[in-house]
Design a protein around this motif. Structure first.
Motif, PDB file in Angstrom:
ATOM      1  N   GLU A   3       0.834  -1.200   0.000  1.00  0.00           N
ATOM      2  CA  GLU A   3       0.000   0.000   0.000  1.00  0.00           C
ATOM      3  C   GLU A   3       0.871   1.253   0.000  1.00  0.00           C
ATOM      4  N   GLU A   4       1.988   1.192   0.701  1.00  0.00           N
ATOM      5  CA  GLU A   4       2.903   2.339   0.717  1.00  0.00           C
ATOM      6  C   GLU A   4       3.498   2.575  -0.669  1.00  0.00           C
ATOM      7  N   THR A   5       3.853   1.480  -1.355  1.00  0.00           N
ATOM      8  CA  THR A   5       4.372   1.602  -2.721  1.00  0.00           C
ATOM      9  C   THR A   5       3.352   2.281  -3.618  1.00  0.00           C
ATOM     10  N   LYS A   6       2.105   1.841  -3.502  1.00  0.00           N
ATOM     11  CA  LYS A   6       1.035   2.414  -4.329  1.00  0.00           C
ATOM     12  C   LYS A   6       0.843   3.895  -4.022  1.00  0.00           C
ATOM     13  N   THR A   7       0.845   4.238  -2.741  1.00  0.00           N
ATOM     14  CA  THR A   7       0.631   5.628  -2.339  1.00  0.00           C
ATOM     15  C   THR A   7       1.728   6.538  -2.880  1.00  0.00           C
ATOM     16  N   LYS A   8       2.959   6.055  -2.850  1.00  0.00           N
ATOM     17  CA  LYS A   8       4.101   6.878  -3.254  1.00  0.00           C
ATOM     18  C   LYS A   8       4.367   6.845  -4.759  1.00  0.00           C
ATOM     19  N   LEU A   9       3.668   5.971  -5.490  1.00  0.00           N
ATOM     20  CA  LEU A   9       3.905   5.867  -6.933  1.00  0.00           C
ATOM     21  C   LEU A   9       3.669   7.215  -7.599  1.00  0.00           C
ATOM     22  N   GLY A  10       4.636   7.632  -8.389  1.00  0.00           N
ATOM     23  CA  GLY A  10       4.534   8.946  -9.012  1.00  0.00           C
ATOM     24  C   GLY A  10       4.751   8.907 -10.510  1.00  0.00           C
ATOM     25  N   PHE A  11       4.787  10.092 -11.073  1.00  0.00           N
ATOM     26  CA  PHE A  11       4.922  10.258 -12.513  1.00  0.00           C
ATOM     27  C   PHE A  11       6.210   9.616 -13.030  1.00  0.00           C
ATOM     28  N   LYS A  12       7.265   9.691 -12.234  1.00  0.00           N
ATOM     29  CA  LYS A  12       8.570   9.199 -12.674  1.00  0.00           C
ATOM     30  C   LYS A  12       8.530   7.711 -12.997  1.00  0.00           C
ATOM     31  N   GLU A  13       7.927   6.906 -12.110  1.00  0.00           N
ATOM     32  CA  GLU A  13       7.873   5.454 -12.330  1.00  0.00           C
ATOM     33  C   GLU A  13       7.009   5.109 -13.545  1.00  0.00           C
ATOM     34  N   ILE A  14       5.899   5.816 -13.699  1.00  0.00           N
ATOM     35  CA  ILE A  14       5.034   5.600 -14.857  1.00  0.00           C
ATOM     36  C   ILE A  14       5.770   5.975 -16.141  1.00  0.00           C
ATOM     37  N   GLN A  15       6.525   7.050 -16.080  1.00  0.00           N
ATOM     38  CA  GLN A  15       7.250   7.530 -17.257  1.00  0.00           C
ATOM     39  C   GLN A  15       8.244   6.487 -17.756  1.00  0.00           C
ATOM     40  N   VAL A  16       8.952   5.846 -16.837  1.00  0.00           N
ATOM     41  CA  VAL A  16       9.940   4.833 -17.228  1.00  0.00           C
ATOM     42  C   VAL A  16       9.273   3.712 -18.018  1.00  0.00           C
ATOM     43  N   VAL A  17       8.128   3.240 -17.537  1.00  0.00           N
ATOM     44  CA  VAL A  17       7.439   2.130 -18.194  1.00  0.00           C
ATOM     45  C   VAL A  17       6.884   2.556 -19.549  1.00  0.00           C
ATOM     46  N   LEU A  18       6.233   3.712 -19.599  1.00  0.00           N
ATOM     47  CA  LEU A  18       5.606   4.138 -20.848  1.00  0.00           C
ATOM     48  C   LEU A  18       6.635   4.551 -21.897  1.00  0.00           C
ATOM     49  N   GLU A  19       7.739   5.133 -21.476  1.00  0.00           N
ATOM     50  CA  GLU A  19       8.782   5.463 -22.446  1.00  0.00           C
ATOM     51  C   GLU A  19       9.380   4.191 -23.046  1.00  0.00           C
ATOM     52  N   SER A  20       9.467   3.146 -22.231  1.00  0.00           N
ATOM     53  CA  SER A  20       9.938   1.865 -22.751  1.00  0.00           C
ATOM     54  C   SER A  20       8.965   1.318 -23.787  1.00  0.00           C
TER      55      SER A  20
END
Length: 300
Positions: free
Chosen positions: A160-177
């Motif tokens: 739950e902590e991982t989900k709460t702290k998930l931000g634009f940066k982590e999403i960006q890495v996956v989508l840029e890939s």
């Protein structure tokens, strides 16, 4: 089901579905060893004697195991295997066991003739309880594992902590890939209808992962809105759909989900933040395009 529990259980289900032959044997031994520690005795083949029809023994329950995990489960071969292994087990280990479990990897269960054979053997051998063990029996064992055991087997899980702290940066890495993959130019994206998770008969663990990923999908929308190529989101939707349609021909829904995770995030499992980002992207396209089946309209 908690996010962390769902993540681990989905990894377990995926291993069960994927493992065959010796790999399944190793999967079973690791599961039982973690769950029961020294109470479970694995048995290795020894020269020409082999394992003497013993693939593991649970001392406290006097339960002997025989594992059978072919690429394809055929009734005739399964019957021959059960007969040979049970009769051999009585010869070599009869004084040690009261329960005999036939562990298999048949996702839909054993054929009816094999169930009849097991019942006949049990009737002819009073004092010995015979049991077929498949996914659900192994799942009960899996749920005995401690958080430390789970982490040692599968690595750290999103929380739950991982989900709460998930931000634009982590999403960006996956989508840029994903943006670097060859994507179709045409795209028509449909909204997800209600009841889609249930309609696809997804397991509780997969459903939990999707629902948790959905909570962070606005991050995906924000990235796609800001991306220099405004067609990326729709082209990714078509790529997801084509990937799904290819997998749908031969793969079950839960396994499709796992394969899409790998396609998005890579074959090497990442840190919890990366795993959560992958789940979020997958949930986004689960909501917005034709991956997995739409529920049937039951209105008159």
């Amino acid at each position: 089901m908690k996010l962390q529990d769902a993540y681990y259980e989905q990894r377990f289900e995926n291993l069960f579905l994927r493992a065959k032959g010796n790999e399944f044997q190793a999967f079973f031994e690791r599961l039982m060893g973690l769950a029961y520690k020294a109470n479970f005795m694995a048995c290795r083949p020894w020269g020409r004697e082999g394992d003497r029809k013993n693939d593991g023994f649970l001392k406290s329950e006097r339960r002997l195991f025989q594992v059978y995990a072919p690429n394809e489960m055929e009734a005739k071969k399964a019957i021959a295997k059960i007969t040979e292994d049970f009769e051999g087990a009585k010869v070599h280990w009869g004084k040690h066991f009261d329960k005999w479990a036939f562990v298999h990897n048949a996702m839909d269960g054993l054929p009816p003739h094999t169930h009849g054979l097991i019942l006949d053997f049990e009737k002819d051998n009073p004092g010995i309880e015979l049991e077929p063990w498949g996914l659900e029996e192994l799942r009960l064992v899996f749920r005995k594992l401690s958080p430390e055991d789970l982490a040692s087997w599968f690595g750290p899980a999103p929380t739950e902590e991982t989900k709460t702290k998930l931000g634009f940066k982590e999403i960006q890495v996956v989508l840029e890939s994903l943006a670097g993959k060859a994507l179709p130019a045409d795209a028509t994206v449909k909204a997800v209808p209600p009841g889609k998770i249930k309609a696809n008969d997804l397991s509780e663990s997969v459903a939990t992962l999707i629902k948790n990923g959905m909570m962070k999908t606005p991050l995906v929308s924000a990235f796609l809105d800001a991306w220099h190529d405004e067609t990326l989101g729709d082209r990714l939707a078509v790529a997801f759909r084509k990937r799904y349609e290819h997998l749908r021909e031969t793969v079950r829904p839960n396994r499709i989900f796992s394969k899409l995770q790998t396609w998005i995030g890579g074959s090497e499992r990442g840190a919890p933040e990366h795993e959560m980002a992958v789940l979020t992207v997958l949930a986004y396209y689960f909501e917005r395009c034709d991956i997995f089946e739409e529920p049937k309209d039951t209105r008159p």
